[in-house]
Design a protein around this motif. Structure first.
Motif, PDB file in Angstrom:
ATOM      1  N   HIS A  27       0.836  -1.203   0.000  1.00  0.00           N
ATOM      2  CA  HIS A  27       0.000   0.000   0.000  1.00  0.00           C
ATOM      3  C   HIS A  27       0.876   1.261   0.000  1.00  0.00           C
ATOM      4  O   HIS A  27       0.500   2.297   0.542  1.00  0.00           O
ATOM      5  CB  HIS A  27      -0.960   0.003   1.195  1.00  0.00           C
ATOM      6  CG  HIS A  27      -0.300  -0.350   2.502  1.00  0.00           C
ATOM      7  ND1 HIS A  27       0.449   0.551   3.223  1.00  0.00           N
ATOM      8  CD2 HIS A  27      -0.240  -1.521   3.181  1.00  0.00           C
ATOM      9  CE1 HIS A  27       0.922  -0.052   4.311  1.00  0.00           C
ATOM     10  NE2 HIS A  27       0.528  -1.310   4.306  1.00  0.00           N
TER      11      HIS A  27
ATOM     12  N   ASP B 286      -0.807   4.206  -1.600  1.00  0.00           N
ATOM     13  CA  ASP B 286      -1.825   4.754  -0.692  1.00  0.00           C
ATOM     14  C   ASP B 286      -1.181   5.555   0.444  1.00  0.00           C
ATOM     15  O   ASP B 286      -1.685   6.614   0.833  1.00  0.00           O
ATOM     16  CB  ASP B 286      -2.674   3.621  -0.098  1.00  0.00           C
ATOM     17  CG  ASP B 286      -3.728   3.136  -1.076  1.00  0.00           C
ATOM     18  OD1 ASP B 286      -4.105   3.914  -1.974  1.00  0.00           O
ATOM     19  OD2 ASP B 286      -4.172   1.983  -0.946  1.00  0.00           O
TER      20      ASP B 286
ATOM     21  N   ALA C 184      -7.684   6.926   0.573  1.00  0.00           N
ATOM     22  CA  ALA C 184      -7.042   5.613   0.712  1.00  0.00           C
ATOM     23  C   ALA C 184      -7.691   4.858   1.856  1.00  0.00           C
ATOM     24  O   ALA C 184      -8.030   5.442   2.886  1.00  0.00           O
ATOM     25  CB  ALA C 184      -5.554   5.788   0.981  1.00  0.00           C
TER      26      ALA C 184
ATOM     27  N   ILE D  41      -5.257  -1.362   3.635  1.00  0.00           N
ATOM     28  CA  ILE D  41      -5.023  -2.653   2.978  1.00  0.00           C
ATOM     29  C   ILE D  41      -3.926  -3.341   3.790  1.00  0.00           C
ATOM     30  O   ILE D  41      -2.867  -2.757   4.001  1.00  0.00           O
ATOM     31  CB  ILE D  41      -4.532  -2.459   1.530  1.00  0.00           C
ATOM     32  CG1 ILE D  41      -5.589  -1.741   0.702  1.00  0.00           C
ATOM     33  CG2 ILE D  41      -4.143  -3.785   0.897  1.00  0.00           C
ATOM     34  CD1 ILE D  41      -5.066  -1.251  -0.634  1.00  0.00           C
TER      35      ILE D  41
ATOM     36  N   ASP E  81       3.115  -3.479  -4.754  1.00  0.00           N
ATOM     37  CA  ASP E  81       2.109  -2.421  -4.780  1.00  0.00           C
ATOM     38  C   ASP E  81       1.548  -2.370  -6.204  1.00  0.00           C
ATOM     39  O   ASP E  81       2.320  -2.367  -7.166  1.00  0.00           O
ATOM     40  CB  ASP E  81       2.794  -1.090  -4.419  1.00  0.00           C
ATOM     41  CG  ASP E  81       1.917   0.117  -4.645  1.00  0.00           C
ATOM     42  OD1 ASP E  81       1.352   0.614  -3.678  1.00  0.00           O
ATOM     43  OD2 ASP E  81       1.801   0.571  -5.809  1.00  0.00           O
TER      44      ASP E  81
END
Ligand code: SF4
Length: 708
Positions: free
Chosen positions: A318, A321, A581, A584, A690
């Motif tokens: 992530h 994000d 975001a 995750i 990612d």
């Protein structure tokens, strides 16, 4: 002393992205010392690497002749952890023979298997000119955009978020602008180890009253200077940052004027942030809600707040994000476009900014022109006078996967040219990465030492170390800086730019650059034409005169812009795009079998895969062996004393290292630097990527630690 040397040659430090200017003192063709110069990034300061880490250039293990693998000698990754004598596996060759073989076989593979059969890894350790020429070689000579470099392992996710959000992947404000900040948020970064001279700017700002907020799962040295230290749980970046954004919005601290005039998508962000109150996120990230709110308030209300970040943000599944959250936090508080504010992803390698700018990435030509954009594609076809592929190429980790693809896959990669990178140490899940390199029908490695990657090559081309060449590098601050040749390469080793051109000629390309020194300037000038919006005003003459010029710099009179985005963002609508975001989780969480978390990174004395610094006498003496850091409680639980051996295992591999006590390491975690071939941290790491930046999750995987 300086009086007794034969010559003093001005250059730039070859290690980190801070870009300290140095002078090499040379006597009898040996660098005897290095001094810090009064460059704009360092003002005479140097860290221990820049000051003492120069003797690698004279190391007896330098490669001095081209090498060709002996027939019948298998490529054996098992050798890499003890490094036998390479003379058993390779024979010396002339340049003529080695280049004919290196390029000829690549050309044959393309002829037999098509344009997707080849790939190239360039280097962020080389110059801008080398990066430019290398990507041009791959795109025009190999026939695809399968070219990448270590930016993919570094800030690729940050850059993906920055290009999407603010329209530019580079920093908005320079490091030394922290002196104008009232607050700096340093997150996922250990600058005293990895950007030491940059850290001196931060510490000096703190001395004058700037508040440092250090947010990191590891409490590092900068914590001693921090106003608040947030030791959040590994992998909870989005929870922490969203809670800060939530606080700003809920408590009415949004810079309404900025958001109305200069941002887009605020409503979507506001909507999404609803579930992320500080109180809801506190148990997830392990930071008290009141502390999160206090820091968020201070960030929003200070006259100028700046964010600096490192791989702790970027190297996650992530990672993009995480960086989106930083952009959103900066934007909703209006902390960008003015002195002492903005976004600064601290670049690792000395030229990772420049190599990316120069197009050493698979989806973009120089200056971040998308290969899939019809205008950019047509422009470069006309400029280079050749047909170009308009499909993005594969990234570093994808390329290694494609080396192991079945024969029927038309995108199977069969031949590779690796210039100055060491994927057999730097890539995640090394057992897999090394198998991939071994599976290649033809691997050409150009380097200064017999790196772990060179061990697996068919041809090894001896290149030049940084003090042996002239070229430009671009530091984390967007400063283009000139390094000058102080020495000749040893034996038959050659400048990288010469080798790339020789390879190009044998691949059938018709390039005409003049001889060595003028050649560098000619390549730079060609590159400058492809990057007019960035370095159009930075001519070679100007670099020779000024040594360092910051881009964007549009005309020869332009002093360059240290602070960007003052009135508009270089996005299509001129606004910063706020991208929400959600949380995750890491790709691999601890479980009963692998209950601890591995965090990898660097340490002050050793640089990346260690090929240079571990061959420097002073640096090797300070940090001679692989260690794994854990806190006292964790060591007690294992029944291990500092200095005793421990084994760290993951689903992918296992290494033995020496235990080190570091109470800044979080509970349930172990920290291992990745510079040591004897206990390569990346044997353990997870290659999960990612989805946007295609960066691997080096900062989080599940391991089991045991005594002995
Ligand atoms: Fe070199 Fe970075 Fe140290 Fe400066 S801070 S001397 S650029 S390694």
């Amino acid at each position: 002393g300086a009086q007794t040397v034969d010559r003093r040659v001005d250059s730039v430090c070859p290690f980190c992205g801070v870009g300290c200017q140095i002078t090499y003192n040379v006597k009898d063709e040996i660098i005897v010392s290095v001094e810090g110069r009064d460059g704009p990034a360092n003002h005479g300061r140097l860290c221990v690497k820049g000051r003492f880490g120069f003797d690698y250039a004279h190391h007896p293990q330098r490669l001095t002749r081209p090498l060709i693998r002996k027939p019948g000698v298998p490529k054996d990754p098992a050798l890499l952890s003890h490094q036998g004598d390479w003379r058993d596996a390779f024979r010396e060759a002339t340049w003529e023979e080695a280049l004919d073989f290196a390029a000829g076989k690549l050309k044959d593979l393309r002829t037999c298997h098509g344009d997707k059969a080849l790939a190239g890894f360039g280097s962020a350790k080389g110059s801008n000119e080398e990066a430019y020429l290398f990507q041009k070689l791959v795109r025009t000579g190999f026939g695809s955009n399968n070219v990448d470099h270590c930016t993919r392992l570094c800030h690729a996710s940050s850059v993906a978020a920055l290009l999407e959000g603010v329209g530019s992947g580079a920093v908005s404000n320079q490091v030394n602008d922290v002196e104008h900040a009232e607050l700096i948020l340093v997150i996922g970064s250990n600058p005293t180890a990895n950007h030491p001279v940059a850290a001196t700017w931060m510490k000096n700002a703190a001395k004058r009253g700037t508040k440092i907020v250090l947010a990191d799962p590891r409490v590092t040295d900068l914590g001693r200077h921090a106003w608040r230290t947030l030791q959040f749980r590994p992998d909870t970046d989005v929870a922490l940052l969203n809670a800060m954004i939530h606080t700003v919005i809920e408590e009415g601290l949004v810079d309404q004027e900025f958001v109305t005039q200069r941002a887009s998508n605020f409503e979507a962000l506001k909507q999404n942030i609803q579930g992320y109150s500080a109180e809801a996120m506190a148990p997830i990230c392990g930071i008290p809600a009141e502390t999160i709110r206090e820091v968020a308030r201070a960030f929003a209300t200070s006259k100028a707040s700046m964010i600096l970040w490192g791989m702790g943000i970027s190297q996650h599944v992530h990672g993009t994000d995480n960086a989106r959250c930083l952009i959103a936090l900066t934007s909703v508080t209006g902390q960008i476009g003015k002195p002492g504010s903005g976004l600064h992803p601290l670049r690792g390698q000395n030229n990772v900014q420049g190599a990316s700018d120069a197009g050493l990435i698979p989806m973009m030509y120089p200056n971040y022109q998308l290969v899939s954009n019809p205008q950019a594609h047509a422009w470069f076809e006309a400029f280079w006078q050749t047909r170009l592929d308009n499909k993005p190429g594969y990234t570093v980790v994808e390329i290694l996967h494609k080396c192991l693809a079945p024969d029927s896959d038309p995108h199977k990669i069969r031949g590779m040219y690796v210039e100055g990178e060491n994927p057999a140490m730097s890539d995640p899940d090394l057992n897999h990465a090394r198998q991939a390199l071994c599976a290649l029908e033809h691997l050409v490695v150009q380097d200064i030492f017999m790196t772990e990657t060179a061990w697996l090559a068919d041809v090894v081309l001896p290149a030049s170390a940084w003090p042996e060449k002239t070229g430009t590098v671009t530091n984390t601050d967007r400063m283009v800086q000139l390094g000058r040749r102080a020495l000749n390469p040893p034996g038959d080793a050659r400048p990288d730019l010469w080798i790339i051109q020789q390879m190009a000629a044998r691949m059938g390309l018709n390039w005409h650059y003049p001889g060595p020194e003028q050649g560098v300037a000619a390549v730079y000038e060609e590159m400058r034409q492809t990057m007019a919006e960035a370095i159009g005003g930075i001519t070679w003459e100007r670099l020779e005169r000024e040594g360092s010029v910051t881009y964007p710099c549009l005309t020869p009179q332009d002093p360059g812009q240290p602070i960007v985005f003052a009135d508009r963002f270089p996005t299509a609508d001129g606004r910063v795009k706020l991208v929400p975001a959600d949380i995750i989780p890491a790709s691999e969480r601890p479980d009963a079998e692998f209950p601890q978390v591995l965090i990898t990174g660097r340490q002050l004395e050793h640089w990346h895969t260690g090929s240079m610094t571990r061959r420097s006498a002073v640096l090797g003496a300070i940090e001679p062996m692989p260690t794994a850091s854990m806190n006292s409680a964790e060591l007690r639980k294992l029944g291990v004393q500092p200095g005793e051996p421990i084994t760290v295992r993951s689903r992918r591999g296992s290494v033995v290292l020496t235990a080190r006590r570091d109470d800044g390491t979080p509970d349930g975690a172990v920290f291992i630097p990745f510079a040591y071939y004897e206990a390569a941290a990346n044997l353990l790491t997870n290659p999960a990527l990612d989805p946007f930046g295609k960066i691997p999750e080096f900062k989080y995987c599940a391991v089991a630690v045991s005594a002995g």
